[in-house]
Motif scaffolding. Structure first.
Motif, PDB file in Angstrom:
ATOM      1  N   ILE A 188     -26.541 -12.753  32.344  1.00  0.00           N
ATOM      2  CA  ILE A 188     -25.612 -12.028  31.481  1.00  0.00           C
ATOM      3  C   ILE A 188     -24.173 -12.434  31.776  1.00  0.00           C
ATOM      4  CG2 ILE A 188     -27.195 -10.080  31.273  1.00  0.00           C
ATOM      5  CD1 ILE A 188     -25.381  -8.490  33.110  1.00  0.00           C
ATOM      6  N   THR A 216     -21.955  -9.129  27.461  1.00  0.00           N
ATOM      7  CA  THR A 216     -22.853  -8.126  28.042  1.00  0.00           C
ATOM      8  C   THR A 216     -22.436  -7.837  29.476  1.00  0.00           C
ATOM      9  OG1 THR A 216     -24.681  -8.909  26.663  1.00  0.00           O
ATOM     10  CG2 THR A 216     -25.268  -7.618  28.602  1.00  0.00           C
ATOM     11  N   HIS A 234     -24.080  -4.105  25.576  1.00  0.00           N
ATOM     12  CA  HIS A 234     -23.362  -5.095  24.784  1.00  0.00           C
ATOM     13  C   HIS A 234     -21.941  -4.576  24.554  1.00  0.00           C
ATOM     14  CE1 HIS A 234     -22.228  -7.721  21.433  1.00  0.00           C
ATOM     15  NE2 HIS A 234     -23.142  -8.554  21.914  1.00  0.00           N
TER      16      HIS A 234
END
Length: 416
Positions: A188, A216, A234
């Motif tokens: 991420i 994210t 998100h």
């Protein structure tokens, strides 16, 4: 209290990573006298010791080798040149301008040197420093800790991992996880694009089969005893979901190991948090220099090594009677840059290592137009071919500062 025994080398190098070992090698070759390297680890070599993949040595050695082989090579070079390396030796504090207290296998000692080179490197911020809430289970690592456990201690990790960050070091973590039999399930990044080079990201996705979720962030770690999952969000939509995993690796988000510089009262740069230096890599304390990722957290190991080669020449000049110059023009990083290194330009001083200024950006700019301003006037505007991207150093040719006045105000480096 009994005074501890005194050791009096000509040059003390604190830190046995690529920068420190290369500085020691060059100093010994140049005839600096007794060059002593102290390192707190069992074996010198720095982070490459446990970074068991290829890609090391390209810029400094003109060859490519694995991290452990690179570390062993640097140790051999320093030893053959005549430098002394003491491992398992911790510098515990300062007892004078160039005198430090140490603790090692032989007990307490003091070292008083004519010059000191700080090469203590940088580290990744752990979860606690990033203030990630949730449970406190086992299975949460930084890349350095993960690689230390896997490659040096041959310890098992988990079976399914989430990697926080998408920098080059994040892919190094993915390779280590695969080697340990753990599947990297997700990587991420808080940025719109993965921080690492596009080619590296594409290769990582294809060969390691690791999906990358951009924009994210991790919001919680879940698990009692052992990690069971992480909650991620998100940043644009606010949507949250839970990803099952028994391992979390926090990568990147580097901070210099600056404790010794700070306790010495050496001026620190508010951007890098490392010592403020000029292009000769002098710090604010006469006779104390700094090199490597302590100054630019974080660049590649070979760039840190070239810092060591660069600083050796200027340590020699100091040993031969060169004084500590005064004054100089400050170099400042404007947004979206977070920092620039080095930060002081003095008349008559050399170009920085490799003739480059190093900067760190918080935004991705595909075609960066670099501007140099002094006293509100634009001195230089140039478009560079390489993009400016978070998570990796952005290099600017030193020649862009050619029009800077030594008697005017600070120099601002930014993007148009």
């Amino acid at each position: 209290m009994t005074q501890p025994p005194l050791i009096t080398p000509d040059v003390l190098v604190i830190g046995g990573g690529p920068a420190g070992l290369t500085a020691a090698t060059e100093l010994a070759r140049l005839g600096a006298g007794h060059v002593l390297v102290v390192d707190r680890e069992e074996t010198a070599g720095g982070i490459p010791r446990h970074s068991d993949h290829t890609g090391y040595g390209l810029r400094d050695l003109r060859r490519v080798m694995s991290g452990p082989a690179y570390a062993r090579h640097l140790v051999r070079q320093a030893t053959r040149a005549g430098a002394e390396i003491r491992t398992r030796t911790m510098v515990t504090g300062w007892a004078g301008d160039r005198t430090v207290d140490i603790t090692g296998p032989e007990g307490r000692r003091q070292i008083r040197a004519r010059c000191v080179v700080l090469a203590t490197g940088a580290r990744e911020r752990p979860r606690a420093a990033r203030r990630i809430p949730g449970d406190r289970p086992q299975g949460v690592y930084t890349t350095g800790l993960l690689q230390n456990l896997v490659h040096l201690h041959h310890r098992p990790v988990g079976e399914r991992a989430v990697i926080v960050g998408a920098e080059p070091v994040s892919w190094s973590a993915a390779v280590t996880l695969r080697a340990a039999g753990c599947t990297p399930a997700l990587m991420i990044s808080r940025y719109p694009k993965a921080e690492s080079h596009a080619a590296l990201t594409a290769a990582g996705r294809a060969l390691l089969r690791v999906p990358v979720a951009t924009r994210t962030r991790i919001t919680r770690v879940l698990g009692k005893g052992r990690c069971q999952a992480v909650e991620i969000e998100h940043l644009d939509t606010g949507r949250r979901r839970t990803v099952a995993c028994d391992t979390v690796v926090f990568t990147g988000d580097w901070v210099p190991d600056h404790e010794l510089a700070r306790t010495a009262g050496i001026t620190l740069d508010p951007g890098t948090l490392g010592p403020l230096t000029d292009t000769a890599l002098r710090t604010s304390r006469p006779g104390v220099f700094a090199a490597g990722n302590l100054l630019h957290p974080v660049d590649t190991a070979d760039v840190a090594a070239l810092d060591g080669r660069h600083v050796a020449r200027h340590v020699m000049a100091h040993l031969n009677g060169g004084g500590q110059p005064a004054g100089g023009v400050r170099l400042l990083a404007d947004a979206p840059f977070r920092w620039v290194a080095p930060q002081i330009l003095r008349p008559g001083d050399p170009a920085p290592p490799r003739g480059r200024l190093l900067l760190w950006t918080e935004e991705f700019v595909r075609f960066p137009v670099v501007t140099v301003r002094q006293d509100g006037r634009i001195l230089t505007r140039r478009t560079l071919a390489r993009p400016a991207a978070p998570g990796r150093v952005f290099r600017v040719p030193f020649g862009l500062l050619r029009g800077v006045s030594a008697t005017a105000g600070p120099v601002h480096i930014g993007l148009d």
